[in-house]
Design a protein around this motif. Structure first.
Motif, PDB file in Angstrom:
ATOM      1  N   ASP A   8      58.427  48.669  47.450  1.00  8.84           N
ATOM      2  CA  ASP A   8      57.522  47.678  46.920  1.00  8.84           C
ATOM      3  C   ASP A   8      56.839  46.935  48.059  1.00  8.84           C
ATOM      4  O   ASP A   8      56.954  47.299  49.226  1.00  8.84           O
ATOM      5  N   ARG A   9      56.111  45.877  47.710  1.00 12.94           N
ATOM      6  CA  ARG A   9      55.347  45.138  48.712  1.00 12.94           C
ATOM      7  C   ARG A   9      56.263  44.485  49.739  1.00 12.94           C
ATOM      8  O   ARG A   9      55.926  44.371  50.902  1.00 12.94           O
ATOM      9  N   PHE A  28      50.038  43.829  50.390  1.00 14.94           N
ATOM     10  CA  PHE A  28      50.650  44.899  49.624  1.00 14.94           C
ATOM     11  C   PHE A  28      51.122  45.622  50.346  1.00 14.94           C
ATOM     12  O   PHE A  28      52.082  44.626  50.198  1.00 14.94           O
ATOM     13  N   SER A 213      56.367  54.556  42.289  1.00 14.98           N
ATOM     14  CA  SER A 213      54.939  54.448  42.004  1.00 14.98           C
ATOM     15  C   SER A 213      54.188  55.721  42.382  1.00 14.98           C
ATOM     16  O   SER A 213      53.054  55.921  41.943  1.00 14.98           O
ATOM     17  N   VAL A 347      44.951  45.480  39.780  1.00 12.59           N
ATOM     18  CA  VAL A 347      46.027  44.496  39.708  1.00 12.59           C
ATOM     19  C   VAL A 347      45.983  43.842  38.332  1.00 12.59           C
ATOM     20  O   VAL A 347      45.040  44.023  37.567  1.00 12.59           O
ATOM     21  N   ARG A 350      49.175  37.996  36.945  1.00 15.44           N
ATOM     22  CA  ARG A 350      50.442  37.562  36.349  1.00 15.44           C
ATOM     23  C   ARG A 350      50.697  36.074  36.610  1.00 15.44           C
ATOM     24  O   ARG A 350      51.443  35.431  35.887  1.00 15.44           O
ATOM     25  N   HIS A 372      42.184  39.023  46.155  1.00 20.51           N
ATOM     26  CA  HIS A 372      42.089  40.346  45.539  1.00 20.51           C
ATOM     27  C   HIS A 372      41.071  41.220  46.251  1.00 20.51           C
ATOM     28  O   HIS A 372      41.297  42.416  46.465  1.00 20.51           O
ATOM     29  N   ASP A 401      51.370  37.808  46.217  1.00 22.69           N
ATOM     30  CA  ASP A 401      52.598  38.064  45.464  1.00 22.69           C
ATOM     31  C   ASP A 401      52.710  37.148  44.256  1.00 22.69           C
ATOM     32  O   ASP A 401      53.113  37.561  43.162  1.00 22.69           O
ATOM     33  N   PHE A 404      49.522  38.244  41.669  1.00 23.30           N
ATOM     34  CA  PHE A 404      49.377  39.594  41.119  1.00 23.30           C
ATOM     35  C   PHE A 404      50.696  40.339  40.921  1.00 23.30           C
ATOM     36  O   PHE A 404      50.720  41.339  40.193  1.00 23.30           O
ATOM     37  N   TYR A 405      51.773  39.912  41.576  1.00 25.69           N
ATOM     38  CA  TYR A 405      53.011  40.696  41.514  1.00 25.69           C
ATOM     39  C   TYR A 405      54.192  39.858  41.042  1.00 25.69           C
ATOM     40  O   TYR A 405      55.301  40.231  41.133  1.00 25.69           O
TER      41      TYR A 405
END
Length: 405
Positions: A8-9, A28, A213, A347, A350, A372, A401, A404-405
């Motif tokens: 992951d990131r 990312f 992914s 993305v 969130r 972004h 983070d 978007f994550y």
């Protein structure tokens, strides 16, 4: 050993830490233009907050913009694997090469781990039954060795017997990241993703790095995963000897047209062109920038003039970071279907911020959209200036983070 499935990131940040001499900074082919009548898809705002800023700064959220449909890809029940840190190294090298080709006056002091073109992978397991397996890899020489016997180098499938097996895959001369995707079929315990090892010398073995992914044989881990957003002209900022029509613009000799796309992104201008002479295009993030013809102050390489022809043709200009564009003609010409094909990392919003002050809400929305726009494999320091990661990008990484994550 357990393979690093969760690439992951955060893991990306850690691998970059070992690759760069500075602090980590990352977070990312554009398809041909399609008119709105021929099939672009309106972007669905999945998992996005119901209440958004009155002004929309992100083209992914803008109902005027359209995401062009991408090609469908096959998915295997396995994950790509590679030697730890090498995906980061290959992405970094590719980003630097692209920056030097697109941007002017690039000075980049950072050193980073060198991308390699070879690797060994190994898997030991006991199979309860025989199974057909298949594998995929980059453009490279890929040698598959089962229980000490090397298979035909030209094939990408084999039947493995029941009982104890040792699979060794040697990849060298890879054009890009040396990586492996193997689908074990009924013998899913040999599929890449769990308990695979990697080595650079066949003596010292470490756990392979991988990600859930990355599971399509059609897309290598180091290939771009951006989507294309079609952005229409938002407004004409200024025009001289330009006539606006329902389909576009008529430019006279000595004319100049400046347009605003509203969104600041990396991508390519596209349009249909016919007429005489040449069309000169300058792009940038501000109006004074696109009006300045002095190339000594350009931070992106100038776009070569586009020759016209009596018969209309579709033109796709080189990749640049921009919001504004200046287009001028030395002879009469017709410019139709002018739009901006932006490359955007998909993305979902969130995280969300909202308060009683609309101006503060718009400041937050503009900041999130800026973050972004700089997400392109790495977190870029600036889409126009050099398109590279720098040591202060870790701050933007934390913000990305959260949103978007």
């Amino acid at each position: 050993m357990t393979a690093r499935i969760g690439w992951d990131r955060r893991r990306f940040l850690r691998t970059l830490t070992t690759s760069l001499s500075l602090f980590p900074t990352t977070a990312f082919s554009v398809p041909p233009y399609k008119s709105r009548e021929s099939g672009p898809v309106r972007r669905a705002l999945l998992d996005s907050p119901a209440k958004m800023s009155a002004r929309i700064f992100d083209p992914l959220l803008d109902p005027r913009c359209y995401q062009l449909p991408g090609a469908k890809v096959e998915v295997w029940p396995a994950h790509w694997i590679w030697y730890p840190g090498q995906l980061t190294a290959h992405l970094h090298a590719r980003t630097l090469q692209a920056s030097m080709g697109r941007c002017a006056q690039v000075g980049y002091p950072s050193s980073f781990r060198q991308p390699l073109s070879f690797v060994y992978f190994r898997k030991r397991a006991v199979l309860s039954e025989g199974s057909g397996i298949r594998w995929a890899g980059p453009l490279a020489r890929i040698r598959f060795i089962l229980n000490g016997a090397e298979a035909d180098i030209t094939v990408r499938e084999k039947v493995v017997p029941a009982g104890p097996v040792e699979i060794v895959v040697r990849i060298d001369f890879a054009r890009g990241l040396p990586c492996l995707l193997l689908d074990g079929g009924k013998a899913n315990n040999v599929s890449t993703g769990e308990n695979w090892e990697a080595s650079l010398d066949f003596h010292q073995w470490v756990e392979a790095e991988g990600s859930s992914s990355f599971c399509s044989p059609d897309t290598l881990p180091d290939e771009e995963r951006e989507v294309t957003i079609e952005i229409p002209v938002d407004q004409v900022v200024q025009s001289k000897q330009v006539t606006t029509t329902t389909e576009g613009f008529l430019l006279a000799a000595g004319s100049e047209l400046v347009v605003d796309f509203r969104h600041d992104e990396v991508g390519q201008l596209a349009f249909d062109l016919e007429g005489q002479g040449e069309l000169t295009t300058r792009v940038g993030e501000s109006i004074p920038e696109v009006l300045d013809p002095d190339e000594r102050y350009f931070e992106q390489r100038p776009i070569p003039p586009t020759p016209c022809a009596a018969q209309a043709r579709t033109v796709l200009l080189p990749l640049r970071g921009l919001r504004y564009a200046s287009l001028s003609a030395n002879q009469p010409l017709v410019l139709k279907n002018l739009h901006f094909l932006a490359r955007v990392t998909p993305v979902q919003y969130r995280g969300h911020f909202e308060c009683s002050d609309p101006e503060v809400n718009e400041i937050w929305a503009a900041g999130a959209a800026t973050i972004h726009s700089c997400l392109h494999g790495f977190y870029w320091d600036g889409i126009r200036r050099d398109g590279l990661p720098w040591d202060d990008g870790v701050i933007s990484l934390e913000a990305a983070d959260a949103v978007f994550y």
